[in-house]
Design a protein around this motif. Structure first.
Motif, PDB file in Angstrom:
ATOM      1  N   GLN A  27      -3.697   7.190 -20.195  1.00  0.00           N
ATOM      2  CA  GLN A  27      -5.099   7.455 -20.058  1.00  0.00           C
ATOM      3  C   GLN A  27      -5.859   8.031 -21.313  1.00  0.00           C
ATOM      4  O   GLN A  27      -6.744   7.702 -21.533  1.00  0.00           O
ATOM      5  N   LEU A  29      -1.219   0.094 -15.622  1.00  0.00           N
ATOM      6  CA  LEU A  29      -1.877   1.539 -15.491  1.00  0.00           C
ATOM      7  C   LEU A  29      -2.730   1.652 -14.109  1.00  0.00           C
ATOM      8  O   LEU A  29      -2.621   2.488 -13.296  1.00  0.00           O
ATOM      9  N   GLU A  30      -3.291   0.472 -13.895  1.00  0.00           N
ATOM     10  CA  GLU A  30      -3.982   0.173 -12.518  1.00  0.00           C
ATOM     11  C   GLU A  30      -3.094   0.494 -11.201  1.00  0.00           C
ATOM     12  O   GLU A  30      -3.354   1.324 -10.279  1.00  0.00           O
ATOM     13  N   ARG A  31      -1.971  -0.040 -11.395  1.00  0.00           N
ATOM     14  CA  ARG A  31      -0.919  -0.020 -10.229  1.00  0.00           C
ATOM     15  C   ARG A  31      -0.412   1.274 -10.086  1.00  0.00           C
ATOM     16  O   ARG A  31      -0.346   1.887  -9.141  1.00  0.00           O
ATOM     17  N   ALA A  50       1.095   8.141 -16.667  1.00  0.00           N
ATOM     18  CA  ALA A  50      -0.342   7.559 -16.320  1.00  0.00           C
ATOM     19  C   ALA A  50      -1.304   8.477 -17.090  1.00  0.00           C
ATOM     20  O   ALA A  50      -2.093   7.835 -17.579  1.00  0.00           O
ATOM     21  N   THR A  80      -3.334  -2.648 -18.889  1.00  0.00           N
ATOM     22  CA  THR A  80      -4.395  -2.449 -17.874  1.00  0.00           C
ATOM     23  C   THR A  80      -3.768  -2.463 -16.380  1.00  0.00           C
ATOM     24  O   THR A  80      -3.945  -1.932 -15.657  1.00  0.00           O
ATOM     25  N   GLN A  81      -2.941  -3.790 -16.297  1.00  0.00           N
ATOM     26  CA  GLN A  81      -2.468  -3.724 -14.916  1.00  0.00           C
ATOM     27  C   GLN A  81      -1.497  -2.814 -14.620  1.00  0.00           C
ATOM     28  O   GLN A  81      -1.546  -2.233 -13.368  1.00  0.00           O
ATOM     29  N   GLN A 140      -1.709   4.136 -11.126  1.00  0.00           N
ATOM     30  CA  GLN A 140      -3.293   5.075 -10.424  1.00  0.00           C
ATOM     31  C   GLN A 140      -3.385   4.760  -9.080  1.00  0.00           C
ATOM     32  O   GLN A 140      -3.738   5.559  -8.286  1.00  0.00           O
ATOM     33  N   GLU A 141      -3.253   3.587  -8.356  1.00  0.00           N
ATOM     34  CA  GLU A 141      -3.234   3.113  -7.212  1.00  0.00           C
ATOM     35  C   GLU A 141      -2.040   4.005  -6.217  1.00  0.00           C
ATOM     36  O   GLU A 141      -2.589   4.383  -5.091  1.00  0.00           O
ATOM     37  N   ARG A 153      -2.741   7.657  -6.220  1.00  0.00           N
ATOM     38  CA  ARG A 153      -4.166   7.922  -5.227  1.00  0.00           C
ATOM     39  C   ARG A 153      -3.808   7.848  -3.799  1.00  0.00           C
ATOM     40  O   ARG A 153      -4.227   8.373  -2.927  1.00  0.00           O
TER      41      ARG A 153
END
Length: 186
Positions: free
Chosen positions: A142, A155-157, A138, A152-153, A159-160, A163
């Motif tokens: 970034q 990477l968002e997953r 990740a 995008t998708q 990061q989720e 976090r």
């Protein structure tokens, strides 16, 4: 007046040949630190952790036998927080030979068999490795600039998951890393 009983710290290693160079290095370092040190034999696998480390009143045998694994494990009994941090830093910085799995002997895990503890530590270690790999990927994604639409998708997953305060099973981290790796073209 109640007498204070001083519980003595001790270090234990399972899975290291007591005749090896690694064993000699471990023994010497713990002697230098003034920490009692012992090797746990293969016979300890089906015995409780408490029994193996000499905890008073510990039952000898646990409930659930588990398949044997060849793993090296370091156990800390009654270490203060400062001593624990010192020893873990010594492992990280190479002053002590590498042992992948480490644990603190607790009232909870004293009732487990050594085999159960090692199995659980192995699962936790694999999960942490998967988490760290996802973190590395990740971070790399970034820093690559503007992400492609296909990135995008995943990477968002990633990061989720990173976090989240709730740890996920190893497979979840590995799957997210695989999707991210594929989207990055690696």
């Amino acid at each position: 007046m109640k007498a204070r009983v001083r519980v003595q710290e001790a270090a234990f290693v399972y899975g290291v040949d007591p005749e090896s160079k690694k064993a000699s290095a471990l023994k010497a370092e713990f002697e230098n630190m003034g920490i009692p040190f012992a090797f746990l034999s293969a016979e300890c696998w089906d015995k409780t952790v408490g029994f193996c480390v000499g905890a008073s009143g510990a039952q000898e045998f646990g409930q659930a036998p588990v398949p044997r694994q060849e793993r090296e494990v370091f156990l800390m009994k009654e270490f203060s927080a400062a001593r624990r941090e010192q020893v873990l830093a010594d492992f990280r910085e190479g002053r002590l030979p590498k042992i992948e799995l480490k644990a603190i002997v607790t009232p909870h895990n004293q009732t487990w068999t050594l085999g159960e503890l090692i199995t659980e530590l192995g699962k936790e270690h694999a999960c942490m490795q998967a988490y760290q790999e996802l973190r590395r990927l990740a971070a790399k994604a970034q820093t690559a600039g503007e992400p492609a639409a296909s990135l995008t998708q995943p990477l968002e997953r990633a990061q989720e998951l990173l976090r989240s305060k709730t740890p996920q099973p190893e497979e979840v981290y590995r799957a997210a890393a695989e999707k991210l790796r594929a989207a990055m073209g690696k």
